[in-house]
Motif scaffolding. Structure first.
Motif, short mmCIF file in Angstrom:
data_model
loop_
_atom_site.label_atom_id
_atom_site.label_comp_id
_atom_site.label_asym_id
_atom_site.label_seq_id
_atom_site.Cartn_x
_atom_site.Cartn_y
_atom_site.Cartn_z
N ALA A 147 0.81 -1.22 0.00
CA ALA A 147 0.00 0.00 0.00
C ALA A 147 0.84 1.27 0.00
CB ALA A 147 -0.93 0.01 1.21
N GLN A 148 0.35 2.22 -0.75
CA GLN A 148 0.80 3.60 -0.65
C GLN A 148 -0.26 4.28 0.21
OE1 GLN A 148 1.23 5.35 -4.53
NE2 GLN A 148 2.40 3.61 -5.31
N VAL A 149 0.15 4.91 1.29
CA VAL A 149 -0.80 5.44 2.26
C VAL A 149 -0.53 6.92 2.51
CG1 VAL A 149 -1.74 5.19 4.60
CG2 VAL A 149 -0.87 3.17 3.39
N GLN A 150 -1.57 7.70 2.44
CA GLN A 150 -1.51 9.11 2.83
C GLN A 150 -2.45 9.28 4.01
OE1 GLN A 150 -2.71 11.33 -0.64
NE2 GLN A 150 -0.84 10.88 -1.76
N VAL A 151 -1.96 9.87 5.07
CA VAL A 151 -2.77 10.06 6.28
C VAL A 151 -2.83 11.54 6.59
CG1 VAL A 151 -3.04 9.49 8.72
CG2 VAL A 151 -1.97 7.83 7.17
N GLN A 152 -4.04 12.03 6.80
CA GLN A 152 -4.23 13.44 7.16
C GLN A 152 -5.00 13.51 8.48
OE1 GLN A 152 -6.50 15.65 4.27
NE2 GLN A 152 -6.25 17.58 5.36
N ASP A 153 -4.44 14.23 9.44
CA ASP A 153 -5.11 14.47 10.72
C ASP A 153 -6.06 15.64 10.48
OD1 ASP A 153 -5.93 15.15 13.29
OD2 ASP A 153 -3.94 14.87 14.16
N LEU A 154 -7.35 15.39 10.53
CA LEU A 154 -8.33 16.40 10.15
C LEU A 154 -8.54 17.50 11.19
CD1 LEU A 154 -11.01 14.08 8.50
CD2 LEU A 154 -9.29 15.50 7.36
N THR A 155 -8.24 17.21 12.46
CA THR A 155 -8.51 18.19 13.52
C THR A 155 -7.28 18.60 14.30
OG1 THR A 155 -9.01 16.48 15.15
CG2 THR A 155 -10.87 17.30 13.83
N GLY A 156 -6.18 17.89 14.12
CA GLY A 156 -4.98 18.17 14.91
C GLY A 156 -4.99 17.49 16.26
N GLY A 157 -6.05 16.75 16.56
CA GLY A 157 -6.17 16.09 17.86
C GLY A 157 -5.71 14.65 17.89
N GLY A 158 -5.36 14.11 16.72
CA GLY A 158 -4.87 12.74 16.67
C GLY A 158 -5.93 11.68 16.78
N ASP A 159 -7.21 12.04 16.52
CA ASP A 159 -8.25 11.02 16.58
C ASP A 159 -9.25 11.11 15.43
OD1 ASP A 159 -9.52 13.32 17.44
OD2 ASP A 159 -10.51 12.39 19.15
N HIS A 160 -9.10 12.09 14.55
CA HIS A 160 -9.95 12.22 13.37
C HIS A 160 -9.01 12.23 12.15
CE1 HIS A 160 -12.76 13.66 16.40
NE2 HIS A 160 -13.73 13.58 15.50
N TYR A 161 -9.11 11.17 11.35
CA TYR A 161 -8.19 11.02 10.22
C TYR A 161 -8.91 10.80 8.91
CZ TYR A 161 -4.27 10.52 13.41
OH TYR A 161 -3.31 10.75 14.37
N GLN A 162 -8.22 11.21 7.85
CA GLN A 162 -8.59 10.83 6.50
C GLN A 162 -7.42 10.05 5.93
OE1 GLN A 162 -10.55 13.49 3.61
NE2 GLN A 162 -8.72 13.18 2.36
N VAL A 163 -7.69 8.88 5.38
CA VAL A 163 -6.63 8.08 4.77
C VAL A 163 -6.96 7.83 3.30
CG1 VAL A 163 -5.91 6.96 6.91
CG2 VAL A 163 -7.62 5.86 5.49
#
Length: 85
Positions: A18-34
């Motif tokens: 896998a090629q994986v891109q991870v984005q923290d949507l809120t900066g809180g480390g618990d809401h992500y977009q992958v």
């Protein structure tokens, strides 16, 4: 809380190519977009593809280390066809 690097590592443990891109949507480390690109998705429907990703993150999801997750999945061929690639 879980880091983007941990999210990526968990996905790659289940989908090694896998090629994986991870984005923290809120900066809180618990809401992500992958965004995950993997040949393991070939021949599978969108729900099955997402199930593979959720399965890789199952422990973090069940303990609510990840509270929210937006998932985008692609085969390598479909990724090449997207303007985002």
């Amino acid at each position: 809380m879980i880091s983007p690097q941990q999210v990526e590592a968990m996905i790659k443990a289940e989908l090694p190519d896998a090629q994986v891109q991870v984005q923290d949507l809120t900066g809180g480390g618990d809401h992500y977009q992958v965004t995950v690109v993997s040949s393991h998705f070939a021949g599978k429907g969108l729900v099955q593809q997402h199930q593979l990703v959720y399965g890789a993150l199952g422990q973090a999801m069940s303990t609510e280390a990840i509270h929210a997750l937006a998932v985008k999945t692609y085969t390598p061929e479909s990724w090449q066809a997207t303007p985002a690639s």
